[in-house]
Design a protein around this motif. Structure first.
Motif, PDB file in Angstrom:
ATOM      1  N   GLY A 132      -8.934  17.625   7.855  1.00  0.00           N
ATOM      2  CA  GLY A 132      -9.284  17.411   6.463  1.00  0.00           C
ATOM      3  C   GLY A 132     -10.637  18.021   6.136  1.00  0.00           C
ATOM      4  O   GLY A 132     -11.233  18.744   6.930  1.00  0.00           O
ATOM      5  N   ILE A 133     -11.136  17.725   4.952  1.00  0.00           N
ATOM      6  CA  ILE A 133     -12.417  18.277   4.489  1.00  0.00           C
ATOM      7  C   ILE A 133     -13.309  17.112   4.099  1.00  0.00           C
ATOM      8  O   ILE A 133     -12.894  16.208   3.367  1.00  0.00           O
ATOM      9  CB  ILE A 133     -12.200  19.218   3.290  1.00  0.00           C
ATOM     10  N   ALA A 134     -14.554  17.129   4.549  1.00  0.00           N
ATOM     11  CA  ALA A 134     -15.505  16.062   4.231  1.00  0.00           C
ATOM     12  C   ALA A 134     -16.008  16.234   2.809  1.00  0.00           C
ATOM     13  O   ALA A 134     -16.110  17.356   2.311  1.00  0.00           O
ATOM     14  CB  ALA A 134     -16.678  16.102   5.207  1.00  0.00           C
ATOM     15  N   ALA A 138     -21.715  14.683   2.793  1.00  0.00           N
ATOM     16  CA  ALA A 138     -21.396  13.744   3.869  1.00  0.00           C
ATOM     17  C   ALA A 138     -21.904  14.280   5.198  1.00  0.00           C
ATOM     18  O   ALA A 138     -21.970  15.485   5.421  1.00  0.00           O
ATOM     19  CB  ALA A 138     -19.890  13.520   3.932  1.00  0.00           C
ATOM     20  N   ASP A 139     -22.290  13.365   6.105  1.00  0.00           N
ATOM     21  CA  ASP A 139     -22.678  13.757   7.453  1.00  0.00           C
ATOM     22  C   ASP A 139     -21.425  14.128   8.220  1.00  0.00           C
ATOM     23  O   ASP A 139     -20.444  13.384   8.214  1.00  0.00           O
ATOM     24  CB  ASP A 139     -23.393  12.604   8.179  1.00  0.00           C
ATOM     25  N   LEU A 140     -21.482  15.278   8.890  1.00  0.00           N
ATOM     26  CA  LEU A 140     -20.319  15.731   9.644  1.00  0.00           C
ATOM     27  C   LEU A 140     -20.362  15.263  11.080  1.00  0.00           C
ATOM     28  O   LEU A 140     -19.380  15.386  11.791  1.00  0.00           O
ATOM     29  CB  LEU A 140     -20.222  17.261   9.592  1.00  0.00           C
ATOM     30  N   GLN A 141     -21.499  14.715  11.514  1.00  0.00           N
ATOM     31  CA  GLN A 141     -21.621  14.256  12.890  1.00  0.00           C
ATOM     32  C   GLN A 141     -21.755  12.744  12.884  1.00  0.00           C
ATOM     33  O   GLN A 141     -22.463  12.167  12.049  1.00  0.00           O
ATOM     34  CB  GLN A 141     -22.837  14.904  13.548  1.00  0.00           C
ATOM     35  N   ASP A 142     -21.096  12.111  13.830  1.00  0.00           N
ATOM     36  CA  ASP A 142     -21.186  10.659  13.926  1.00  0.00           C
ATOM     37  C   ASP A 142     -22.607  10.267  14.297  1.00  0.00           C
ATOM     38  O   ASP A 142     -23.322  11.007  14.968  1.00  0.00           O
ATOM     39  CB  ASP A 142     -20.218  10.132  14.993  1.00  0.00           C
ATOM     40  N   ALA A 143     -23.016   9.066  13.868  1.00  0.00           N
ATOM     41  CA  ALA A 143     -24.354   8.577  14.194  1.00  0.00           C
ATOM     42  C   ALA A 143     -24.448   8.325  15.696  1.00  0.00           C
ATOM     43  O   ALA A 143     -23.502   7.835  16.322  1.00  0.00           O
ATOM     44  CB  ALA A 143     -24.634   7.291  13.420  1.00  0.00           C
TER      45      ALA A 143
END
Length: 189
Positions: A132-134, A138-143
């Motif tokens: 999908g597309i963010a 939005a942050d693309l990397q998990d915290a």
């Protein structure tokens, strides 16, 4: 309009004497004996290039009168005629794409690939995750999880009192000074 070059390989006009031809060429080219000797080394040497047809003929006749046989060569590249193979028969453009089999129905979270043309038909059975597309911003990397502070056991260590020797290696004494009793200073006049 062709361009030509004059090449010489040491060949002489029939009946010409080599020493006379060398003397004639030395006079024509205003060259020394060493340069004329390189002309008669047996290798093909280009004497002049980028000439039109009239100038090339003038050089050829002048050198022939001097006793040297030269070649007048075209500088135009030879174009090789190649017969092309006939084009392949066109295949029918529209091939109906079969409906996906029940096994090809995408599972939740999986991407369903629908081919847009016959070249993409090879990708019908590909099982790929649906990323999908963010949304914008939005942050693309998990915290990252917070790193735990390492626990060290310092209970077996203590501090030395101020001014105490921490165990540095002492330098050994350098030994006795050299004996200079036999030396003396004199004044020179």
């Amino acid at each position: 309009m062709g361009r030509y070059e004059i090449a010489f390989a040491g060949r002489l006009v029939p009946g010409a004497r080599p020493e006379l031809v060398q003397a004639n060429l030395a006079k024509l080219f205003q060259a020394d004996a060493q340069r004329i000797a390189t002309l008669f080394s047996g290798r093909r040497v280009i004497l002049k290039n980028n000439l039109d047809e009239a100038a090339a003929e003038k050089y050829r006749s002048t050198l022939e009168r001097a006793g040297a046989l030269v070649e007048v060569l075209s500088m135009e590249p030879e174009i090789e005629e190649v017969e092309l193979a006939p084009p392949p028969e066109p295949e029918p453009l529209a091939r109906p794409v079969a409906a996906p089999a029940p096994a090809q129905v995408a599972a939740p979270g999986r991407l369903k690939v629908v081919p847009r043309d016959e070249y993409m038909a090879a990708f019908v059975g590909v099982d790929a995750p649906d990323f999908g597309i963010a949304p914008v911003g939005a942050d693309l990397q998990d915290a990252k999880p917070e790193a735990a502070t390492p626990r060290f056991d310092f209970s077996g260590m203590s501090l030395a009192p101020v001014g105490s020797d921490m165990g540095q290696q002492k330098t050994p004494p350098s030994g006795p000074p050299p004996d200079t009793s036999h030396l003396r200073l004199e004044e020179r006049k």
